[in-house]
Structure formats: C-alpha cells, structure tokens
Design an enzyme around this catalytic site. Structure first.
Site, PDB file in Angstrom:
ATOM      1  N   LYS A 121      -3.277  48.443  14.609  1.00  0.00           N
ATOM      2  CA  LYS A 121      -2.494  49.672  14.799  1.00  0.00           C
ATOM      3  C   LYS A 121      -2.864  50.717  13.752  1.00  0.00           C
ATOM      4  O   LYS A 121      -3.185  51.849  14.073  1.00  0.00           O
ATOM      5  CB  LYS A 121      -0.994  49.376  14.680  1.00  0.00           C
ATOM      6  CG  LYS A 121      -0.431  48.523  15.777  1.00  0.00           C
ATOM      7  CD  LYS A 121       1.073  48.351  15.640  1.00  0.00           C
ATOM      8  CE  LYS A 121       1.498  47.573  14.414  1.00  0.00           C
ATOM      9  NZ  LYS A 121       0.995  46.203  14.310  1.00  0.00           N
ATOM     10  N   MET A 140      17.905  47.371   9.202  1.00  0.00           N
ATOM     11  CA  MET A 140      17.963  46.880   7.825  1.00  0.00           C
ATOM     12  C   MET A 140      19.380  46.735   7.266  1.00  0.00           C
ATOM     13  O   MET A 140      19.543  46.330   6.130  1.00  0.00           O
ATOM     14  CB  MET A 140      17.215  47.850   6.896  1.00  0.00           C
ATOM     15  CG  MET A 140      15.751  47.941   7.156  1.00  0.00           C
ATOM     16  SD  MET A 140      14.970  46.353   7.430  1.00  0.00           S
ATOM     17  CE  MET A 140      15.525  45.445   6.014  1.00  0.00           C
ATOM     18  N   GLN A 172      10.195  49.472   9.137  1.00  0.00           N
ATOM     19  CA  GLN A 172       9.801  50.878   9.247  1.00  0.00           C
ATOM     20  C   GLN A 172       9.224  51.358   7.916  1.00  0.00           C
ATOM     21  O   GLN A 172       9.592  50.857   6.866  1.00  0.00           O
ATOM     22  CB  GLN A 172      11.010  51.738   9.628  1.00  0.00           C
ATOM     23  CG  GLN A 172      11.648  51.323  10.945  1.00  0.00           C
ATOM     24  CD  GLN A 172      12.678  52.338  11.423  1.00  0.00           C
ATOM     25  OE1 GLN A 172      12.336  53.365  11.954  1.00  0.00           O
ATOM     26  NE2 GLN A 172      13.947  52.040  11.217  1.00  0.00           N
TER      27      GLN A 172
END
Lengths: 242, 771
Positions: free
Chosen positions: B85, B175, B398
């Site tokens: 990615k 999170m 993230q």
C-alpha cells in the site's frame, strides 16, 4: 510450481569449472568479511539496515547460503524465453516499485516458503519455458507484504497517474568509465539477482558477472536523502541494555 | 549527437557486444536513452498515509507530480521497508474522480461552486443552526487521519470558540478502548515502550492481531528478530481465526470470540499460583482494584455508565482468579488447559523477555477497556514492563490516531491537555487559546455512537466530517444512514474522493490529500512525524486545517485564528506544543521535526524518551524510585480484576455463525484511497466472506460461489472464500469492510464498551445461506 531443473552446461564445462573455482575463493573471502561484520554489529542489527548501508555505497551482502549453483554460472537454453526490460517494467507501477506476481498463486495464508522454493535460486521452468527471476532479498520473510497477484484487469476508477521516466541506462561519469547504477540499492543490494544468469533481464545483463564485487567499480547515481538517521542512537541504547 | 554522448554510446555498445560474446544465444537490446535517470527525481520525506505504524517513506517527485515511493532507510520505524500500500500510495492522488472543486446541493443536485462560496455557506448554515437550535446542535466529526494541526484547530474552534463539546473523531471506533485501558491502569495514555522492543525481545504474543497483514512492516521486523535468533525467539498467535500471522507463528491458539477475557485471567491465575509474581516490583509499584460488573452493552439510546473502582488485596484477587483455572477456561474459550499453561509459562519465565501486541481485536470489543486492563495485569504481575524488550504495546490503525485524536484530544470529554470536566484544565486551555474560560463547557456531550444517534433523533442538525467515511464505517449502518438523510439535517463533508459519506452531503469541500499540504502525524509509539507540502493539490482542493480556519474566521473568530497562510502549520503546531510543556509530555519543536523522519515524545532536553516510567530512560521519573507510574497520584499502576462476560450478541439457533469484520493487506479501511491504486484494486477487487473449510463442504459452498449473510439488522450477498489466506473456525465467518458496494456494516451490531464507548465490530450473530 516446484518443477525446476539445473540448466545443461554442456559446451561450457571448462568455462563453468573455471568460474566455480573462482567462486569458491570469492565465497570464502566474502564469508570471512561477513563474519567480521556480524561480530562488529553484535548480532542485533537487522539486515535491512544493510539496505541503508548499501544506499550509501558500503558493500555488505548478506544472503542465505545457496542450495544450488549461483544462477549466473549457467547459460540459457537455446529457445528459452528471455526476460526483457519492457516486460520487467510492465510489472512495476514505476521503476523501483515492488513487482506484481505475474502468475497464479495460492492464497493459502503461507507467506514465504512457497515463493522462495523457486525465487531463491531460480532455474528453468519447463511450464513457462523460462527462467525464474531470483529475488535480491530472500531474507525478507513476508513476501506478500509487497508483492501481490493481479486477479482482475479493471480499475475501480480511472487514473490520471503518469508513470515516471525510467532510469537512464548507460550513464558514465567519464567516457569509458564504469556504468553508474541508476537506481537505489535498497532491497536490491544483490546485483547478480537481476544482472546475471539466464533469468536476468537481457538488456541489463552484466558482461562480467564473475567479478562479483560490483560496487568496486559501479556506484549509485542517486541523491542521498537529506535526513538524519536515528538508528545510531538506537544502537547505543541497545548496547547499554546488553 | 555531441561528442560526449557519442563516446558514451560507443563504450556501451562495446560493452554490450562483449557481453553478447560471453553469453551466446542472447540478443542484446539496442542502446537507447529512456527518459531521465533515477537521480532526476527529487526525494522528500513523509510518514506513510495509511496505518498507525508510521513508516517513513521518501516520495519521488518529477515535473511537479509525485511519481515514486521508496522506504526511508533513515526511518527508525521502517528502516527502508514498506508494504504494497505504502509503496504505491502516491498513485491515489491522481485518481480521475478527485474532488477539484466544491459542490453544494441545489434542488437535490450537487452543483460545483467556487470553494469560497461553499465555505460561506458552511459558516452561514452553522451559525443559523446554532441560532435556531443552540450550540450543541452542531457537531464536528474528524479522524485519526487528521493531521495534528487539523485536530488542534478543530478543538479550538468547537470547544474554545463555538463553545460546544460536540467534537469527536473516528478514533473512537478504533482506539478508545486502548485509551481507557491506559487511563484506568496507568493514569496516562499511550504506550510506555516503543518499536525498539522488537529487536530486544524473545517472545511476541499477538492478541487477536493479524500483524502479517495489518502491520506488515513491524511483522517483518518480528520475523527478522526470530530469524536472527533461531530457537530462542517465539511468535505466539492468539486469534479467533487462522490467518497469515497464525501460519507464520510458532504457536497459534484459536479461541472462541470474547473469551480472551478469560484467557488473560487464566494466565494471571497460573502466574500467581506458580509464584512467578515479581514481588519486588509488585510491592513497590502496583495496586489491585476491582470495578463494576455486568456493565451492559450500550445498545439503547441515552445509555449511561460510570465505573467505580475500589482497592482490594492480594487475597481477594486470588479469590477472583480462582474462577479462571486453566481447566475452567478451557471450557469457556476452547483453548486447552495445557496451551493456557504454556502461554502462562512464557509470561512467567523470569529469564524470558515478552512483548504483547494488539490492535482492533482487543479494542473493538464490548469489554475493550477490560481486556486492555487484563493484558496489563499480566505484565504488571511479572514486572515485564517499561523495559527494553518487555512490555505491553497497543498498536494503532490510523496514521495519527495517537498524534491527533489522543494527544490533541479531539474527543467530547478531552482538551489538548486534560479533560473538560476539570476546571484547571479548562483554565489552562482557555489561557493558551486566548478565550474566556466560561466558553469551554464543563460537561461532555456525545461520544461518536451517541452523536450519530443524536443526528438521527434530531438533537444534532448540522455535522461536518473531515477525512473519514462514517457512512461506511458505522456499525448497524442503516440506522445512521437513514438518520443523516432526514429532513432538516445539514451534512458537510471534506474529502478527496467520492465516498458513501459524500453521497449524503449537502456541501462537499475538496480536500488536499496527505503530501498536498504540510502537516504532522503521530504514530503508535509516540513518534511525531512532520511532512512538507510536496506537490500541489488539484484545482481548489484545500488543506483541512485551512478549511476550519476559513469557516471560523467567517463566523467572527478572527482573533483566535490569526495564523498567516505561509506559516500556519508551524504556527498552529508551536501553539499546540504549549499545552504539553513539562517532562511527561514535551513535544519536539517544529524545526527539529523537519530534520528527522520523526521524534518521540516526551522530548526532553533534545532527547527522545524510549521507555516511559523507567528511571533509566524517563527523566520524569522520581530519582531513586526505579519505576514510577506517574499518571497515578501514588505512582503505582493498577491491576484491575475484570471478569469474563459474554458478548452482546452471540450465535443461536436462528443466527448460528459469529461474524468478524476487519481488513486485508491490500486495502486500508474503507478503501476510498487504496481502491484507487491500480495495483491494489487488481489484487483485491471486491469484498468477500471467509468460510470455514468444513462448514463450506457441509453446506455445499465452493470457493467463489455467492452466499448470503443475514443478521438481525441486514443482509448481504458475497463471494465465498474457502481455504483462502484466512480460515475461520467452524460456525464463524470473516468479512473485510473495504468495499463500499458490499457494506458489511449494515449487518454489524452497535454494541459498545460502556467505558470507552468503542463499538464491537468483531462479534455479532449471522446466518449463512447458499444463493
């Protein structure tokens, strides 16, 4: 995919024998250098740090021992498919991108062993009448982290992405000088994987693979990233902890 | 052709013919000059755009376009590595459907307008909604992909200017349990250790974490550590299905969903029973407490929960653990008593270093806070914490879940330093912001789940989302989708690409993506990573920070947002840094951050802090104490006795399968970026369902055949994957959530952890039918 044969050496036996002797000497020397180097780094130096080192033109090639003869000792069979630069680049989004997997593979959750059984040492594959490309970084264990199969052709949406210009070949700093390396050596520190042997891309095959210490004459024509490395600080800390 | 060129070509031609002579039977290509050489690219550093690992990348630029990526060898995180990615990430910037201008809904149609006009409309509408329905009728919903300046100006704008705590971010979905886990156990958020643990440890225990696909660069470092220490270093996989990680691990233990709670307690049971407690550490640095039990699942609107904890002694803790003998837990979890003992022995062995890694498996959990606590318990009992190679480590998903959402505090109850409920914290923030302290409300409003429920009910009328895609990621999606489509709701969406969320928008603001603007991310290991604007954004696309500043100024807050356009990122960051002064959280100065791939906080006297709470490495620790968990008043960390409680919805006769959702290595989150990268879309073009091999045989389902999944909330048809990269155990299925045409979240349940308010995307009940 396991079908693989050593290619025939008839006709060049004398030459091959000569190279084999040379190789033995070279491997011994390299092994010693490696041992010293590993001692110096006390064993907790990840091998991709060598990529870093290599990009700053320090020679340190750490490759697991080969199970077969180095691929460059054999010459291609007459009529075998030859890898071209066009094909080489068609499998990469840009020069330096990880190549896609151009053949069907099992998606069975195994991350490396299957790939390395062919791509560590290469060899002739009758199914494709071609030679298996050899990975320049067999020590990296999670192949599918970077290499993926392409199972469909279409795009999700069209792209305006432009493939950048390809590295310029044939660059010399002075006429007649050794060719410069037009790409970074990161994960490609084993030159011979791509530049020697019957599996090598034909346009970039070395005329003298037996010389082995490529970086003795060829240097990277590349900007050095202008950022400081913190890896040295980390190493100090690691030493303290020991 | 000049002379120099002629000489070069002649030399090359002769080299070619020499090579041809050596290798007969091969035709060499003609010598041609193809474009510019590799050195024609300019390389610029940036953190990767995708996951929370925070790999350093170098972006190659040619002719004003980002054309190549390589791993940054000087990044201590990735050391030159990347994943598929990251190494193709720049391609997403050039997707044909990039938003290059703003759109406004007129007569049911989205029409392009100049961005200044769109920003006028956003400001006017926001003000009109406040005037009509009050300031808590407007909300800002951001992201763990927000840069630090984006989140900081959002917090200042909502809490310091408008005066509403209606500020949340999607990290609540990813999170929040890690945060509440840290706060309840240590009193301070974020890991004590860092990635350098990988090269120091001997044992990796992965709790519900398919690291080979989700954090591949770190997993490669783990594999390398094992390769260099054969026989000594072990990778242990604890999971609810067999994955690439399981197959690469030395041992893989598959447990029944939700029973990680019981397994963690069983490990503690064995450690205590075998007297492997590190008493020296335990007596000095650890308290034991218990909290409320039977705490609910947050399924109903206006659900409220407040935990109350009380100290207990070792005897009471032992009595609590007596419910978790390996034999009892074998019955609950399906992991054999022997395997549980094996695991406990690894943690308990005083001569073995152990790290625990986890991510969404433990956080997206209706007892997410508890399972975080329980894994800390293990490390606290044996004293394997805050030491190189020893420690629990919560990974993030993230790029700036830590840097922006957790550190800047873009959550309803948070401030950049502290919480809104604390008058001192409010006064501190108000002083730096230059706003009257009364403006910051003392009461938190809605956490993310409640915020979207409020939008559905009509308590919230205006919502502005940035860098996130809730219309694909909310669990029990239909309710929230329909809520956002109701009359008299105004939805503003800032994004780079069309998504299911822009599909419900009244205004779309085109966003500058990643390296099209300057910014900073903060990764899992407290590392702040700065990047410059490397290429121009397309058309009128605008940085998210600047969008908020423009709207704030239009609403009259010019004094609070004085930053000039040339230096605003640096100015905003330097102002933000004032909130974190002191040795416990000092952030590196902007100009330092520009020089490095990233620097870890606490950044004290020009030095990073690698291991917090340990006197040897952390200057904030009291001298002579050895360890000090300074988040807690008495400097002691807390072992919390948390029981096993079942999931909110478990399989039954009608819906006999567990459904687990997650990611694949090729795609990141909702795929709005990665699906626009040709290599990745061709490798993984659509969502699918992994079915257990035996179940598939019994039901006559073959690989590639369509099956229907149905839950109490929705139904979906997907292609079956049998014997693929993942194999779930019998009576469970796995579906990735990246595909916007196969919205698996229409089936998931919006149960959440009552403490963290983070929903559980990993467990609900479905039935599976052949189509």
């Amino acid at each position: 995919m396991s079908a693989k044969q050593a290619s025939p050496l008839t006709g060049v036996i004398i030459l091959a024998g000569f190279i084999a002797i040379g190789m033995t000497v070279l491997f011994t020397v390299r092994g010693k250098l490696q041992a010293q180097d590993q001692e110096a780094h006390a064993g907790h130096h990840p091998s991709w740090a060598t990529a870093h080192a290599a990009s700053h033109a320090v020679v340190e090639i750490v490759v697991p021992p080969r199970t077969a003869q180095p691929a460059f000792e054999s010459v291609p069979r007459p009529g075998a498919k030859v890898r071209t630069l066009r094909e080489f680049y068609s499998r990469r989004a840009y020069a330096g991108a990880p190549p896609i997997i151009p053949h069907a593979v099992e998606d069975d959750g195994v991350i490396n062993d299957d790939c390395l059984s062919c791509h560590q040492d290469g060899g002739y594959v009758p199914e494709y009448n071609a030679y298996t490309p050899v990975t320049p970084h067999p020590e990296m264990g999670n192949c599918r982290q970077c290499h993926v199969e392409q199972i469909v052709e279409g795009l999700f949406v069209a792209t305006e992405w432009i493939q950048p210009a390809l590295p310029k070949r044939g660059q010399q700093s002075i006429p007649g000088g050794p060719l410069q390396i037009p790409h970074p050596l990161q994960f490609r520190e084993n030159c011979l994987a791509c530049h020697a042997g019957p599996q090598a891309v034909v346009e970039i095959r070395s005329s003298h693979p037996e010389r082995e210490n490529c970086l003795q004459c060829h240097v990277v024509d590349q900007n050095v990233p202008p950022f400081k490395s913190l890896i040295d600080t980390r190493m100090e800390l690691a030493d303290v902890e020991k | 052709m000049d002379r120099r060129k002629f000489m070069k070509n002649a030399a090359l031609a002769s080299a070619c013919s020499a090579a041809a002579a050596m290798v007969p039977g091969v035709t060499f290509g003609s010598v041609q000059e193809v474009g510019v050489s590799g050195s024609g690219l300019e390389w610029h550093k940036a953190p990767c755009r995708f996951c929370g690992v925070g790999c350093g990348v170098l972006v190659g630029v040619s002719g004003g376009k980002a054309v190549a990526v390589k791993g940054d060898p000087s990044s201590s995180v990735s050391r030159g590595l990347g994943c598929v990615k990251g190494l193709h990430s720049v391609q997403m910037l050039y997707a044909k459907d990039r938003y290059k201008q703003a759109y406004v809904k007129r007569d049911g149609k989205m029409v392009p307008v100049p961005i200044s006009e769109a920003l006028d409309i956003v400001a006017e509408k926001m003000q009109a909604t406040i005037d009509k329905h009050g300031k808590d009728s407007v909300a800002l919903y951001g992201s763990g992909q927000w840069t630090i300046p984006d989140g900081y100006v959002a917090s200042k704008f909502m809490k310091g200017c408008i005066g509403s705590n209606n500020l949340e971010a999607n990290a609540r979905l990813c999170m929040a349990s890690a945060v509440t886990g840290f706060l309840t156990t240590f009193g301070a958020d974020e890991p004590m250790g860092c990635y350098d643990d990988i090269e120091q440890t001997e044992t990796f225990v992965l709790w519900g974490n398919n690291m080979a696909e989700m954090h591949p660069v770190l997993f490669s470092r783990c594999l390398e550590q094992r390769r260099r220490n054969p026989g000594r270093v072990k990778i242990i996989d604890l999971a609810t299905r067999t994955t690439r990680t399981s197959r690469a691990a030395d041992d893989s233990f598959i447990f029944r969903p939700q029973t990680d709670l019981a397994i963690a307690n069983a490990i503690c049971h064995e450690i205590v029973k075998n007297d492997q407690v590190n008493w020296g550490f335990f007596n000095k640095h650890v308290n034991i407490m218990e909290g409320k039990t039977d705490i609910g699942y947050g399924l109903e609107d206006n659900f409220k929960f407040k935990d109350e904890t009380a100290k207990i002694d070792m005897e009471a803790y032992k009595a609590f653990l007596s419910d978790y003998t390996p034999e009892k837990v074998e019955k609950i979890s399906g992991v054999s008593a022997n395997d549980i003992r094996k695991l406990a022995a690894l943690y308990g062995d005083p001569n073995r270093k152990v790290v625990s890694y986890w991510c969404m498996g433990m956080n997206q959990h209706s007892r997410g806070t508890w399972i975080n606590n329980l894994v800390y318990n293990i490390h606290l009992l044996v004293g394997k914490i805050s030491l190189p190679g020893n420690g629990p480590f919560s990974l993030t998903g993230q790029p700036s879940a830590c840097g922006t959402v957790r550190e800047v505090g873009t959550l309803t109850h948070k401030l950049p330093h502290g919480v809104v409920m604390n008058p001192k914290h409010r006064a501190f923030a108000a002083k730096i912001w230059g706003v009257p302290v009364e403006r910051i409300p003392a009461k938190p409003t809605h956490h993310t789940m409640a915020m979207f429920r409020a939008l559905d009910r009509g308590d919230i009328r205006f919502i502005w989302t940035q860098v996130t895609n809730p219309m694909q990621t909310m669990p029990k999606l239909k309710r929230y989708f329909e809520g956002s489509m109701k009359e008299d709701r105004f939805i503003v969406v800032s994004d780079a690409f069309p998504t299911p969320t822009t599909a419900v928008a009244d205004v779309i603001l085109p966003a500058a993506c990643w390296i099209e603007r300057e910014g900073l991310y903060g990764n899992s290991e407290r590392r702040t990573q700065q990047f410059d604007q490397i290429v121009q954004p397309p058309g009128e696309a605008m940085c998210d920070t600047w969008q908020i500043i423009e709207v704030a100024r239009r609403m009259g807050f010019t004094k609070e947002f004085p930053y000039p356009q040339e230096t605003y990122i640096r100015d905003v960051y330097e102002e933000y840094r004032l909130h974190h002064v002191g040795m416990k959280h000092a952030m590196a100065p902007y100009d330092e951050l520009r020089k490095y791939p990233g620097l870890q906080w606490p950044f004290v006297n020009g030095k990073e802090t690698k291991w917090r709470y340990n006197e040897k490495y952390d200057p904030a620790v009291k001298k002579g104490s050895g360890f000090e968990f300074y988040g807690k008043k008495d400097g002691k960390a807390v072992i919390l006795a948390r029981p096993y409680e079942p999931a909110a919805e478990e399989p039954d006769a009608e819906y006999p399968f567990w459904l687990c959702t997650g990611r694949v290595v090729e795609h990141w989150h909702t795929g709005s970026m990665t699906r626009r990268i040709p290599v990745l879309n061709k490798a993984m073009p659509e969502g699918y369902v992994e079915i257990n091999t035996e179940d598939a045989r019994r039901m006559g389902i073959v690989d590639g055949r369509e099956v229907r999944l149905t839950s109490r909330r929705g139904t979906i048809v997907l292609k079956a994957k049998v014997n693929g990269r993942g194999n779930p155990p019998s009576l469970s299925v796995f579906v990735p959530f990246f595909d916007e045409n196969k919205l698996i979240n229409e089936l998931t349940l919006d149960a959440y952890c009552p403490i963290s308010k983070q929903p559980d995307y990993k467990k609900c009940a479905v039935k599976v039918e052949r189509v």
